[in-house]
Design an enzyme around this catalytic site. Sequence first.
Site, PDB file in Angstrom:
ATOM      1  N   ASP A  64       0.851  -1.199   0.000  1.00  0.00           N
ATOM      2  CA  ASP A  64       0.000   0.000   0.000  1.00  0.00           C
ATOM      3  C   ASP A  64       0.883   1.244   0.000  1.00  0.00           C
ATOM      4  O   ASP A  64       1.928   1.250  -0.647  1.00  0.00           O
ATOM      5  CB  ASP A  64      -0.905  -0.055   1.246  1.00  0.00           C
ATOM      6  CG  ASP A  64      -2.239   0.636   1.033  1.00  0.00           C
ATOM      7  OD1 ASP A  64      -2.246   1.864   0.899  1.00  0.00           O
ATOM      8  OD2 ASP A  64      -3.272  -0.052   1.008  1.00  0.00           O
TER       9      ASP A  64
ATOM     10  N   HIS B  34      -3.348   5.927   3.623  1.00  0.00           N
ATOM     11  CA  HIS B  34      -4.214   4.779   3.342  1.00  0.00           C
ATOM     12  C   HIS B  34      -3.671   3.491   3.950  1.00  0.00           C
ATOM     13  O   HIS B  34      -4.409   2.697   4.565  1.00  0.00           O
ATOM     14  CB  HIS B  34      -4.330   4.649   1.814  1.00  0.00           C
ATOM     15  CG  HIS B  34      -5.322   3.672   1.315  1.00  0.00           C
ATOM     16  ND1 HIS B  34      -5.017   2.351   1.076  1.00  0.00           N
ATOM     17  CD2 HIS B  34      -6.625   3.815   0.956  1.00  0.00           C
ATOM     18  CE1 HIS B  34      -6.083   1.722   0.598  1.00  0.00           C
ATOM     19  NE2 HIS B  34      -7.086   2.583   0.510  1.00  0.00           N
TER      20      HIS B  34
ATOM     21  N   SER C   1     -11.321  -1.018  -0.197  1.00  0.00           N
ATOM     22  CA  SER C   1     -10.021  -1.009   0.485  1.00  0.00           C
ATOM     23  C   SER C   1     -10.169  -1.301   1.960  1.00  0.00           C
ATOM     24  O   SER C   1      -9.254  -1.848   2.591  1.00  0.00           O
ATOM     25  CB  SER C   1      -9.351   0.363   0.321  1.00  0.00           C
ATOM     26  OG  SER C   1      -8.820   0.529  -0.961  1.00  0.00           O
TER      27      SER C   1
END
Length: 590
Positions: free
Chosen positions: A178, A239, A420
């Site tokens: 990520d 994220h 996600s």
Amino acid sequence: MIFRRTALSLLVAAACAPAFAGSVDLTALDDATLSPRFIVTYKAGTAERTQPAARQRSLDAAASRARPQLGARLSAAQGAAALQVKTLRGTVGGHHVVRASQRLDRSQAETLMRAIAAEPNVESVRVDRLMHVAALPNDPVLSTHQMWHYGTGAGGARITSAWGAGASGTGVVVAVIDTGATHHADLEANLLPGYDFISDAFVSHRATDERVPGGWDIGDYSAANECGSGAPASNSSWHGTHVSGTIAEVTNNNAGGAGIAYNAKVVPVRVLGRCGGYTSDINDAIVWAAGGHVEGVPDNPNPAEVINMSLGGAHDCESDTQAAINTAVGLGTVVVVAAGNDNAPVAGHAPASCANVVTVGATGYSGQRASYSNYGAGIDLAAPGGAGTEGNPNGYIWSTLNDGATVPGNDIMAGYTGTSMATPHVVGVVALMQSVAPQPLTPSQVEGLLKATARAFPVKQSQPNGAGLLDAAAAVERARTFGQPIDGIPTSPGTAMLLPAMASGDRALYVIDVPAGKTRIDITTYGGRGEMQLLLGYEMDPLPNQNAGSSVRPGVNQAITVTSPAQGRYYLAVSATQDTTGARLLVKVN
């Protein structure tokens, strides 16, 4: 005085018990005083195991044997003569839950258990143990924000129930491919050394194109037009920190929230930065995370058992990405990917449409498909991702984050939505599964168990969204016993047998022995009402993606035929998808 009386009762019970009595497990005896329920295992091949009438005769005999010892100690309102023991239901593995007709104290419960165990065809008796919500971690955000997606409500993944059964992810390594991770105080203790695979200084916000150890997120912010003509400026998303927190946030420390596999460790792998990330870097990261060698990078000292990829694009799965995934899976690593957030068929998105991955769709607070979630036959199962329509907090998935607009600032907890966010729910549960499995599960076995244990969606999905909604408790329970000796209900080929009534979600396993030289197995279910599905496994408990035959038509009438069967034992899993009664099973081995 109490101790002496208890000891005497034990001696009396032991003296009265025959030498062939089944085993008695008294470790949860206190729970039997709250609800007099017991789990009885009858010996394989006995009538009590498969025939309700024979089982009830055995229970009646046990109750009769117990009454003289219980006598006046039973409820005066009901009396000893009224004591009865009835079967409530069968369980996975061929056990039966039985219940006494009135409440008992510890001594009475023990006496009844020993009376049941004295029946010649009883193998064991134990208390149907009670689990308690008091085992929940004390992290404040768990109770105020995370319970909708961790708990047992309509849209919950039943993580809390898996915790109550003792699963925590101990010993499992997860890789999160990520944006990397920040030094968040409620996450860092569960991070292992990672790596930054971004090989472009513009994308990475570093000074050079070199890859560097650490996997730390230094920001993925961009200025206006940097990511294309007309592209707006964007702040850093952090994220990877949010995804990693859902998987393994530090838990039970009276701070922040909770991670699903809170005793697991996360290897942060940075592949996404300003404007995204290159496929070539992502492919190298997949192989490295799984323990494979990548030229120019030190080997990963902590190969992951499961990889989280909450990333993707609107294109077909490319051959080099598929090759990287295949390498990881060949090394024994489960690869879990997000379906994507375009409200479009998943077939046109990668890595969601690649082979050998577990692809995850998203649901909201009520278990509905989130409006943004990609859909279609390529989705394996769904998990909470937040729909955004239920407001704060129930519209979002809550996890660790950072408040820095560009570079890292202060630690915070925040809510996001997306596939996600659904993906790390599945990854965390995979870590729980691997932590309790008797031996490591293969990627194919993990995928099969996830789909086999997914619960029915509580509401109709607007588009196909996989086999069902992630059920952590069921997945962990199946993983805990997977690969152990299989206990099933025997069948008699050529003779139809009446199946017991099954509630929606119930599952029973039947045994079919096939001698050498047989050319065909025919299995049919028919009659009665409801709906069921069949899976057949050879020398294994069958899974949706690992079986020797299946039948999933609407209704009760199902059929499986196997030509040229192998000698040995087949296992037939009968699962009720609606309440079912009066059905019959006929097996022919020719």
